[in-house]
Design an enzyme around this catalytic site. Structure first.
Site, PDB file in Angstrom:
ATOM      1  N   SER A  34       0.801  -1.224   0.000  1.00  0.00           N
ATOM      2  CA  SER A  34       0.000   0.000   0.000  1.00  0.00           C
ATOM      3  C   SER A  34       0.832   1.271   0.000  1.00  0.00           C
ATOM      4  CB  SER A  34      -0.935   0.016   1.218  1.00  0.00           C
ATOM      5  OG  SER A  34      -0.197  -0.040   2.428  1.00  0.00           O
ATOM      6  N   ASP A 325      -2.755   8.617   7.552  1.00  0.00           N
ATOM      7  CA  ASP A 325      -3.731   7.752   8.218  1.00  0.00           C
ATOM      8  C   ASP A 325      -2.989   6.865   9.211  1.00  0.00           C
ATOM      9  OD1 ASP A 325      -2.528   5.785   6.683  1.00  0.00           O
ATOM     10  OD2 ASP A 325      -4.255   5.452   5.379  1.00  0.00           O
ATOM     11  N   HIS A 328       0.159   5.264   6.857  1.00  0.00           N
ATOM     12  CA  HIS A 328       0.820   5.794   5.666  1.00  0.00           C
ATOM     13  C   HIS A 328       1.215   7.256   5.832  1.00  0.00           C
ATOM     14  CE1 HIS A 328      -1.923   2.489   4.429  1.00  0.00           C
ATOM     15  NE2 HIS A 328      -0.842   2.112   3.776  1.00  0.00           N
TER      16      HIS A 328
END
Length: 365
Positions: A34, A325, A328
């Site tokens: 991600s 978040d 990240h």
């Protein structure tokens, strides 16, 4: 001269958000999780998605793109530095024949080195699938430009790989007494991860990769999502930090051994734990207000995993936060990481930094 040019590029990117035009962009490929997924998971049936607001709030259209960020991510910024367009998601219909020679992004949020990492996310592109898509990409490219030029494009490309973090947070430490934690101690687990990672890198080399930057595990225990789950005092979770402390040097050693076997410095280990650590331990020195609380989320430190959504708490100034978040970085934090990739010493980038890579070009084997 190269260093001066790179500083000009960084100035241009920072001031205007775009890179100066170049006559022949360098191809760019991205693999991993991600941290580098720029939208492949939008096309998959999975819970590991970033396709709803406020993700993408600081992009030109202020809309979510599938990136786990408020704006640009590390591969986007690297694209700017090397004078190329951001690599399109391989699953995107926008990856037309015209765009194909520029490269592609095969990354998928939730995946790890191991195939059992991220099982809770359902349909994600695990590394065997990403590598199979890379083979398919090369077949498409060969049909378009011919075998010799296709091989040249892949050999000339810069490659970015982000693997390892999820093998801890979404596997070994996912819940108490996980299967992997019962099977291995942490040092044993890291040895196993390295043996599997090495197989992935050998496959990449056999598929034509000749210069790849490997991002490390990062500061596992310092992400707000791990602080809220594993820390007793609000500081970085010690078990996960200890795991990262074992992972990073073993990654560098594995890369050194593999490069020696290949007879060339094909792979570069980026110590992203150390890079983040500089920012996390003294965020104010870098112009941040906090490295503990996420900009977007819910719960203590806005750190409840998966809680960045339209009903979340949202900070007003993303440039003041290290974390966007629960896991990240913000775009600004990512830019600082790329600057360290560019100019970092051997402690950060082994055996060479990005400035040296650009100066040297690629090995054509």
């Amino acid at each position: 001269m190269v260093i001066r040019l790179l500083f000009f590029v960084l100035f241009w990117v920072t001031a205007f958000g775009v890179a100066p035009e170049v006559s022949e962009p360098r191809p760019f490929f991205v693999f991993g999780d991600s941290l580098v997924d720029n939208g492949n998971n939008n096309y998959l049936f999975t819970g590991a998605r970033a396709d709803s607001p406020p993700y993408g709030i600081d992009t030109p259209l202020h809309l979510p793109t599938g990136r786990f960020s408020n704006g640009r991510t590390i591969p986007d910024i690297l694209s700017e530095v090397i004078g190329s367009e951001p690599a399109l998601p391989y699953l995107s219909p926008e990856l037309t024949d015209k765009k194909l020679p520029l490269g592609a992004n095969f990354a998928s949020a939730g995946i790890g080195i191991l195939n059992d990492t991220g099982m809770q996310f359902g349909n994600i592109l695990r590394m065997p699938v990403q590598l199979e898509y890379f083979r398919e990409y090369q077949r498409r490219l060969t049909s378009l430009v011919g075998q010799k030029q296709a091989k040249d494009i892949v050999n000339r490309a810069l490659v970015l790989v982000s693997l390892g973090g999820n093998d801890f947070v979404n596997n070994y430490y996912l819940y108490p007494f996980s299967a992997r934690s019962l099977q291995f101690t942490v040092p044993e687990y890291v040895i196993y991860l390295m043996s599997e990672y090495r197989k992935i890198l050998k496959t990449m080399y056999n598929l034509g990769v000749r210069r790849a930057i490997l991002m490390g595990s990062g500061p596992l225990g310092c992400a707000p999502g791990e602080i809220v789950q594993h820390s007793l005092d609000g500081e970085c979770a010690p078990d996960l930090q200890a795991a990262a402390q074992i992972f990073e040097p073993q990654l560098a050693q594995m890369v050194q051994n593999l490069n020696h076997e290949l007879g060339a410095d094909v792979f570069v280990a980026a110590n992203t734990k150390l890079m983040h650590n500089d920012i996390i331990t003294n965020p104010q020195a870098f112009g941040f207000e906090t490295s503990k609380t996420a900009c977007c989320g819910l719960g203590p430190y806005n750190g409840i995993p998966g809680s960045c959504n339209p009903s979340s708490n949202l900070c007003n100034n993303r440039d003041k936060f290290v974390f966007w978040d629960s896991f990240h970085p913000t775009e600004r934090a990512s830019r600082l990481i790329v600057e360290q990739m560019m100019n970092g010493t051997d402690e950060y980038m082994k055996p060479m930094n990005l400035t040296t890579i650009i100066d040297m070009g690629v090995l054509m084997n």
